[in-house]
Scaffold this motif. Structure first.
Motif, PDB file in Angstrom:
ATOM      1  N   ASP A   1       0.814  -1.217   0.000  1.00 48.82           N
ATOM      2  CA  ASP A   1       0.000   0.000   0.000  1.00 48.82           C
ATOM      3  C   ASP A   1       0.848   1.268   0.000  1.00 48.82           C
TER       4      ASP A   1
ATOM      5  N   THR B   1      -9.854   6.392   4.984  1.00 49.15           N
ATOM      6  CA  THR B   1      -9.161   5.131   4.721  1.00 49.15           C
ATOM      7  C   THR B   1      -9.893   4.412   3.596  1.00 49.15           C
ATOM      8  N   TYR B   2      -9.158   3.635   2.819  1.00 47.54           N
ATOM      9  CA  TYR B   2      -9.739   2.994   1.642  1.00 47.54           C
ATOM     10  C   TYR B   2      -8.801   1.898   1.163  1.00 47.54           C
TER      11      TYR B   2
ATOM     12  N   CYS C   1      -7.078  10.883  -3.814  1.00 48.18           N
ATOM     13  CA  CYS C   1      -8.003  10.376  -2.800  1.00 48.18           C
ATOM     14  C   CYS C   1      -9.412  10.253  -3.376  1.00 48.18           C
TER      15      CYS C   1
ATOM     16  N   ASP D   1      -3.498   3.552   1.215  1.00 55.00           N
ATOM     17  CA  ASP D   1      -4.421   3.066   2.242  1.00 55.00           C
ATOM     18  C   ASP D   1      -5.119   4.174   3.011  1.00 55.00           C
ATOM     19  N   ASN D   2      -4.582   5.405   2.961  1.00 60.30           N
ATOM     20  CA  ASN D   2      -5.261   6.491   3.674  1.00 60.30           C
ATOM     21  C   ASN D   2      -4.852   7.835   3.109  1.00 60.30           C
ATOM     22  N   CYS D   3      -5.725   8.815   3.314  1.00 61.66           N
ATOM     23  CA  CYS D   3      -5.480  10.173   2.826  1.00 61.66           C
ATOM     24  C   CYS D   3      -4.998  11.038   3.978  1.00 61.66           C
ATOM     25  N   GLU D   4      -3.855  11.670   3.803  1.00 60.78           N
ATOM     26  CA  GLU D   4      -3.307  12.510   4.866  1.00 60.78           C
ATOM     27  C   GLU D   4      -4.033  13.846   4.952  1.00 60.78           C
TER      28      GLU D   4
END
Length: 679
Positions: free
Chosen positions: A138, A164-165, A145, A156-159
């Motif tokens: 990941d 989360t995805y 995003c 796996d995630n957007c900062e």
């Protein structure tokens, strides 16, 4: 007297992909102090560790540096070993997970799990980099995003928005390794059937092996039902190939904890008195303790005991979990100079200063520990120099001048002698329970009593009076005996101070039981200074050496004052000043490293009606600058040109992040055009 205990102790394995910093050192110092206490008490206590040397990150870094993974991990192991040794962390063995012992044991444990029916296989669909020829974890996938449309987000995630995805939900996915568009591809993976051990884990995690807070956290996983654990990765991968499965490798977290066993087995081959089976077989009467951080609890308190159970080995006696390290009340920061590497600290300060401060702050729980640098200076200077060492330095001179360094017999303060003896069991209990902070408080309370007694007796005044020399010698001999007791109690924390004190006291290495005896009619060696005060300037120099060269911060110095504000985040500016900043969308036409500069990239930016040359200190986050070409970013277009050694910088690109690899260029929303002003 009870039989000595057999104890095997480990710390979490440091990853062989970077330097040790003070956050890491919290764990190794904590473990080392506990081990030294056990050895001081006469127990057989073995402390092993190893570098965690496998995984894609190791493989890719080695490739980037133009060396083999084996060369990389050997270089890092030498660095790590030097840092640990200089911080007085005394491993019985520091090994590597890339070892024959670990290969053998990983294959053995996997084979036992497979034969017992605890391994499953099934096809997994995941992204594949067609240029690099490898499946992508990941963290090696970036894209837009799916929730907020922020660009350059991980798989796996957007900062930006925190969503989360799954990696497959990313828009416009790109490989962070090659920049290629990944494709979905199926592969056969191997899974450890963790749910098979649900009942055992529910009992084991509540059996006293874990702190209550940790057991409560794990109960959330257990109550929601355990999932099978993917333990395989596809070639290319740096690690151990799964026996009988060409092109399939053990996931790094499968063989990492087995590295504890492997390091001990490597030690057993060199120390015949150690029996591997006696420590690791089911039913072993030896004790096994792991010291870890709270971020890896699931691996050590769910996956690891289940693997051991399934493979017929013993489980840990306890897993001791600690919190994170903060500095000055905040997360360690490269920009503030509080992300401090072990070697940077050692370049400026004595290792025992930090060992004592950590000991004074560590309790039994999993709370974070704050290294407050002002408090650090004050506490070390007050406790170690002003209290403990002060006792010896006050008394030694009178014994040297008045009695040729010979301590007289007698007990000038029986009540103090008894108080010190009576305190020993409680201090030992605190050490045993890893409540180091309580132990240090009790030891310093004794030091306060000793200093107060010496101050009340004032041998320096008595020495000036006729006929008082015998009393002076009795007082100072008592002072030295009390100092010796404190050294014994502090020896697990301050081994160098203890060694220097033993040389002064002219005694063999002290053990815990030596606190029950006294020195009488005893010849001392001439006293030498045992510890100096921390100079605040050295702490400031350490922080300065840890700071990144942040060009952006320097460039944002308030106009006209000629220097950077000490805290730019707290500096207020008028709205008109802010409104005067000309923010533009810029297209990165060309990006390249600057020869002779460690941190700079040279960017050619298109802002619509002209092109600008900008130097930016973001190289650590973008080691392949060509991947920035064609990307839109934002820049300050009306910043006064700045003449630098490498040329003139005609603006500043906008970026955010704590520093190092975590620097992120800001990007405008989709549809923006080069040269557009940002309002």
């Amino acid at each position: 007297m009870s039989e000595p205990r057999q104890i095997l102790v480990t710390s979490a394995l440091p990853y062989a992909n970077g330097s040790i910093h003070l956050g890491h050192m919290l764990e190794y110092i904590q473990t080392d102090m506990w081990v030294r206490f056990q050895k001081l008490r006469g127990n057989q206590c073995i402390y092993v560790c190893a570098d965690d040397a496998h995984g894609s990150a190791i493989m890719l870094r080695a490739e980037k540096e133009g060396i083999t993974p084996e060369q990389l991990i050997a270089n890092v192991q030498a660095e790590h070993s030097g840092d640990f040794a200089d911080f007085l962390v005394d491993f019985d063995n520091f090994h590597s997970t890339h070892s024959d012992e670990n290969r053998e044991l990983s294959g053995l444990i996997y084979g036992r799990l497979r034969d017992a029916g605890h391994i499953a296989t099934r096809s997994v669909t995941q992204y594949f980099d067609p240029e690099k020829g490898m499946f992508l974890a990941d963290r090696f996938i970036k894209g837009t995003c799916p929730k907020c449309a922020a660009e350059d987000q991980y798989g796996d995630n957007c900062e930006k928005c925190g969503a989360t995805y799954a990696p497959t939900e990313l828009k416009n996915p790109k490989s962070a390794i090659s920049g290629a568009t990944p494709v979905l591809r199926d592969s056969q993976h191997f899974f450890f059937k963790l749910p098979d051990f649900q009942a055992m884990l529910q009992q084991w995690t509540r059996s006293g092996t874990l702190q209550d807070a940790v057991a409560n956290k794990l109960a959330e996983w257990l109550d929601s039902g355990l999932q099978e654990w993917d333990i395989s990765r596809d070639a290319p991968y740096f690690g151990f190939e799964i026996p009988g499965e060409p092109g399939k490798y053990f996931y790094v977290w499968l063989d990492a904890p087995i590295g504890y066993m492997a390091s001990f087995k490597n030690l057993c081959a060199r120390r015949p008195e150690l029996d591997f089976d006696a420590f690791w077989n089911e039913g072993s009467k030896a004790e096994l303790y792991h010291f870890i951080g709270k971020d890896i609890v699931n691996f050590h308190a769910l996956f690891w005991p289940a693997m051991l159970e399934g493979a017929g080995f013993r489980k840990p006696t306890a897993v001791n979990v600690h919190g994170y390290l903060t500095v000055n009340g905040a997360k360690m920061s490269k920009s503030r100079g509080t992300f401090i590497k072990a070697r940077t600290y050692l370049d400026h300060l004595h290792p025992e200063y930090l060992r004592y401060y950590y000991a004074a702050k560590l309790g039994r729980g999993v709370d974070d520990l704050d290294l407050n640098l002002e408090d650090f200076v004050q506490k070390v200077n007050s406790d170690l120099v002003g209290k403990v060492v002060n006792i010896a330095s006050r008394c030694a001179g009178f014994i040297h001048k008045g009695n040729a360094d010979v301590m007289v017999a007698g007990d000038a303060a029986p009540e103090l002698t008894e108080a010190f003896l009576a305190a020993a069991p409680s201090i030992a209990e605190a050490y045993e329970g890893r409540d180091f902070g309580r132990a240090m408080r009790e030891i310093m309370a004794l030091a306060d009593r000793a200093n107060a007694w010496i101050a009340d007796k004032a041998p320096w005044s008595l020495a000036k009076q006729e006929g008082k020399q015998d009393e002076v010698q009795a007082i100072c001999a008592q002072g030295i005996n009390l100092f010796r007791q404190l050294v014994i109690f502090l020896k697990p924390v301050l081994p160098l101070l203890a060694a220097d004190a033993e040389a002064f006291l002219n005694v063999a290495p002290l053990t815990w039981n030596d606190h029950q005896s006294r020195l009488e009619n005893h010849q001392l060696n001439p006293f030498k200074a045992l510890m100096s005060r921390i100079e605040p300037a050295k702490v400031e120099a350490m922080v300065a050496a840890s700071k990144e060269d942040l060009l952006a911060a320097e460039a944002q110095a308030p106009a006209g004052n000629g220097e950077l504000a000490k805290d730019p985040l707290s500096a207020e500016i008028e709205f008109d000043t802010f409104a005067a900043v000309d923010l533009r969308v810029a297209l990165i036409v060309k990006a390249e490293a600057v020869p002779g500069a460690d941190k700079l990239l040279q960017l050619t930016l298109d802002i619509g009606d002209e092109r600008r040359n900008v130097f930016s200190g973001i190289k650590s986050a973008y080691p392949d600058p060509s991947k920035l070409e064609g990307r839109l970013t934002m820049m300050v277009a009306n910043l006064k040109p700045r003449k630098m050694r490498f040329g003139v910088s005609e603006g500043m690109v906008m970026a955010a992040g704590p520093g190092g690899e975590e620097i992120y260029l800001l990007s405008p929303d989709s549809g923006a055009k080069p040269g557009q002003r940002i309002k």
